[in-house]
Design a protein around this motif. Structure first.
Motif, PDB file in Angstrom:
ATOM      1  N   LEU A  82      -0.395  22.552  21.383  1.00 42.29           N
ATOM      2  CA  LEU A  82       0.539  21.728  22.144  1.00 42.29           C
ATOM      3  C   LEU A  82      -0.174  20.983  23.267  1.00 42.29           C
ATOM      4  N   PHE A  83      -1.140  21.658  23.877  1.00 39.10           N
ATOM      5  CA  PHE A  83      -1.901  21.029  24.953  1.00 39.10           C
ATOM      6  C   PHE A  83      -2.698  19.834  24.433  1.00 39.10           C
ATOM      7  N   VAL A  84      -3.382  20.013  23.290  1.00 41.00           N
ATOM      8  CA  VAL A  84      -4.168  18.916  22.714  1.00 41.00           C
ATOM      9  C   VAL A  84      -3.252  17.795  22.239  1.00 41.00           C
ATOM     10  N   LEU A  85      -2.117  18.148  21.636  1.00 38.67           N
ATOM     11  CA  LEU A  85      -1.175  17.132  21.188  1.00 38.67           C
ATOM     12  C   LEU A  85      -0.667  16.305  22.359  1.00 38.67           C
ATOM     13  N   TRP A  86      -0.350  16.954  23.471  1.00 41.39           N
ATOM     14  CA  TRP A  86       0.114  16.229  24.651  1.00 41.39           C
ATOM     15  C   TRP A  86      -0.990  15.320  25.204  1.00 41.39           C
ATOM     16  N   SER A  87      -2.237  15.785  25.142  1.00 35.14           N
ATOM     17  CA  SER A  87      -3.349  14.945  25.608  1.00 35.14           C
ATOM     18  C   SER A  87      -3.502  13.709  24.727  1.00 35.14           C
ATOM     19  N   VAL A  88      -3.236  13.860  23.429  1.00 37.40           N
ATOM     20  CA  VAL A  88      -3.296  12.705  22.527  1.00 37.40           C
ATOM     21  C   VAL A  88      -2.171  11.728  22.850  1.00 37.40           C
ATOM     22  N   LEU A  89      -0.967  12.258  23.093  1.00 35.97           N
ATOM     23  CA  LEU A  89       0.163  11.388  23.417  1.00 35.97           C
ATOM     24  C   LEU A  89      -0.040  10.656  24.736  1.00 35.97           C
ATOM     25  N   SER A  90      -0.798  11.262  25.658  1.00 38.45           N
ATOM     26  CA  SER A  90      -0.996  10.634  26.970  1.00 38.45           C
ATOM     27  C   SER A  90      -1.773   9.323  26.883  1.00 38.45           C
ATOM     28  N   THR A  91      -2.418   9.075  25.755  1.00 35.47           N
ATOM     29  CA  THR A  91      -3.140   7.806  25.605  1.00 35.47           C
ATOM     30  C   THR A  91      -2.182   6.615  25.599  1.00 35.47           C
ATOM     31  N   GLN A  92      -0.902   6.871  25.313  1.00 36.48           N
ATOM     32  CA  GLN A  92       0.060   5.778  25.216  1.00 36.48           C
ATOM     33  C   GLN A  92       0.443   5.223  26.588  1.00 36.48           C
ATOM     34  N   TRP A  93       0.301   6.022  27.639  1.00 39.28           N
ATOM     35  CA  TRP A  93       0.642   5.535  28.980  1.00 39.28           C
ATOM     36  C   TRP A  93      -0.529   5.666  29.955  1.00 39.28           C
ATOM     37  N   ALA A  94      -1.735   5.797  29.422  1.00 37.87           N
ATOM     38  CA  ALA A  94      -2.917   5.972  30.268  1.00 37.87           C
ATOM     39  C   ALA A  94      -3.176   4.723  31.109  1.00 37.87           C
ATOM     40  N   ILE A  95      -3.741   4.916  32.297  1.00 33.51           N
ATOM     41  CA  ILE A  95      -4.117   3.796  33.157  1.00 33.51           C
ATOM     42  C   ILE A  95      -5.141   2.915  32.449  1.00 33.51           C
ATOM     43  N   ASP A  96      -6.158   3.561  31.882  1.00 36.36           N
ATOM     44  CA  ASP A  96      -7.194   2.859  31.121  1.00 36.36           C
ATOM     45  C   ASP A  96      -7.199   3.434  29.705  1.00 36.36           C
ATOM     46  N   PRO A  97      -6.500   2.806  28.760  1.00 35.05           N
ATOM     47  CA  PRO A  97      -6.428   3.349  27.393  1.00 35.05           C
ATOM     48  C   PRO A  97      -7.787   3.511  26.722  1.00 35.05           C
ATOM     49  N   LYS A  98      -8.768   2.667  27.074  1.00 36.66           N
ATOM     50  CA  LYS A  98     -10.090   2.780  26.450  1.00 36.66           C
ATOM     51  C   LYS A  98     -10.737   4.125  26.775  1.00 36.66           C
ATOM     52  N   LEU A  99     -10.631   4.544  28.033  1.00 37.83           N
ATOM     53  CA  LEU A  99     -11.170   5.854  28.411  1.00 37.83           C
ATOM     54  C   LEU A  99     -10.450   6.968  27.674  1.00 37.83           C
TER      55      LEU A  99
END
Length: 447
Positions: A123-140
């Motif tokens: 669940l932790f890794v899945l949430w980290s993957v989902l966080s790419t959708q609202w990340a400040i810098d999506p490339k990072l």
């Protein structure tokens, strides 16, 4: 009319039988080729074939053992000709270990349901993957995904494998040997240069490892070597592992990592509590204390200046991170985006610690990057894992090794207060191996 029993003499061979037959045929073919190559004196091919024989004979011990052995040497396995500065041989060994573990577990019908803690890590890794959708810098954020997913998959493969006692004994032994060899090389390099490198580490040229992270890779070998001093049978075995404890401990001290030193203190405390103040615990402690006699002046200066330097500027970074939670405490700034959140709140610190700084704290970075739900998943995974450790049984030698894994888990958590260890291989390896150790311990207790 008599019924036909298809499970009798006409039953088809099981998957495990076919696996054994194919392995035997492959071993015979490789052995014939090996004999021919020795006669032809093609020694490089001979070495490759010997490695293949070992892989077919003991696949789990070879691939997982090689991976754990190379963990402290990661900085020395950099592939110069490969694209990207972080391409290492250890990365490909990890991919190979994942493939072999899954294939061998499936063909040998040795896959099991992963422990409950694996659900929280997933669940932790899945949430980290989902966080790419609202990340400040999506490339990072997207740049972090391959590493995080690869570590998670290898973790799942290892904890889902029904490992045997003999296999796990070799894996733990290779963990200690790898830490010992890396520590010995680090000590040799440090004193050969006349302390000119400042702090102990490992590597060559520009591939030298960060002393703090190198010290973190030695925590598990140190704990396991110490456990063998208590669990080992015979004075010779105990003496060998006591010497290994001294070498690994000295290498940790030479890194002069304050976070690693705190982790070693936590490991010692767990041993004292779990072993009920057993006098044998004092042996590794005395050996580690003797290592202080070989420490240069810089070691004591670093310990003394921790308060004056505001923990090398970490206090100001943490203060900025706490202020950034006002904006990112709910859903987070996105994977690997702590530095971007730090930039926006850099002026809130008492002293300017620089631009684009890392958190130097896995709990703060998780809170800023993944928000409240991310830190909840992390705490739940750690809590579930630690609660699964069985109580020590003095009649089982493996019980002392369980204490070593529990101590290493606590040690890496303490080191995480001052180091960004969350997406490091050693962090996930400790949780994976300790879950395997718990399985082995439960099977031994059931006998």
């Amino acid at each position: 009319m008599p019924s036909t029993n298809f499970r009798g003499a006409y039953a088809l061979p099981s998957t495990e039988t076919w696996t054994q037959v194919l392995s035997l045929a492959a071993l015979l073919a490789v052995a014939c080729a090996l004999g021919w190559m020795i006669v032809s004196q093609n020694w490089i091919i001979v070495a490759a074939l010997l490695g293949l024989i070992c892989l077919l004979w003991r696949p789990i011990e070879v691939v997982v053992g090689l991976y754990v052995f190379l963990i402290p040497f990661e900085s020395m396995t950099t592939l110069v000709d490969s694209p990207g500065p972080t391409a290492t041989l250890l990365r490909y060994v990890g991919f190979f270990a994942l493939l072999v573990t899954l294939c061998y577990g499936w063909l040998g019908e040795r896959l099991r349901r992963p422990p409950k803690s694996a659900l929280y890590w997933s669940l932790f890794v899945l949430w980290s993957v989902l966080s790419t959708q609202w990340a400040i810098d999506p490339k990072l954020a997207f740049r972090r995904l391959p590493t995080s997913i690869a570590l998670w998959l290898l973790y799942l493969a290892l904890v889902s494998l029904k490992v045997r006692v003999r296999e796990f004994s070799w894996i733990t032994l290779l963990t200690v040997i790898g830490g010992f060899c890396a520590a010995l090389f680090s000590i040799y390099t440090f004193f050969r240069t006349g302390d000119a490198i400042g702090r102990g580490s490992i590597g060559q040229g520009t591939s030298e490892a960060d002393p703090n992270f190198f010290a973190a890779t030695l925590l598990l070998p140190l704990a396991l070597a110490s456990a063998e001093v208590f669990a080992g049978r015979g004075w010779l075995r105990r003496t060998v592992f006591l010497a290994g404890t001294g070498v690994i401990g000295t290498a940790v001290l030479l890194t002069m990592s304050r976070g690693a030193l705190a982790a070693v203190m936590m490991i010692t405390l767990v041993f004292l509590i779990r072993m009920r103040l057993n006098w044998r615990v004092l042996l590794p402690v005395v050996v580690l204390g003797a290592g202080l006699l070989f420490m240069p002046r810089l070691f004591f200066e670093r310990m003394h200046e921790a308060t004056n330097s505001r923990v090398s500027g970490r206090e100001d970074i943490w203060l900025v991170g706490l202020h950034s939670l006002k904006s990112y405490g709910a859903f987070g700034a996105g994977a690997d985006n702590f530095s971007r959140a730090y930039e926006r709140y850099a002026g809130t610190a008492l002293f300017f610690a620089g631009d684009q700084r890392d958190a130097h704290n896995i709990y703060l970075s998780t809170s800023v990057e993944f928000g409240a739900l991310g830190i909840v998943f992390l705490i739940a995974a750690v809590r579930s894992h630690l609660r699964s450790f069985p109580k020590p049984d003095r009649y089982l030698p493996s019980s002392t090794r369980i204490v070593a894994f529990e101590a290493a888990c606590w040690g890496i958590l303490v080191a995480g207060f001052s180091l960004d260890l969350l997406w490091r291989k050693v962090f996930w390896l400790i949780w994976a191996l300790s879950a395997m150790a718990i399985q082995v311990q439960r099977e031994a207790s059931a006998l």
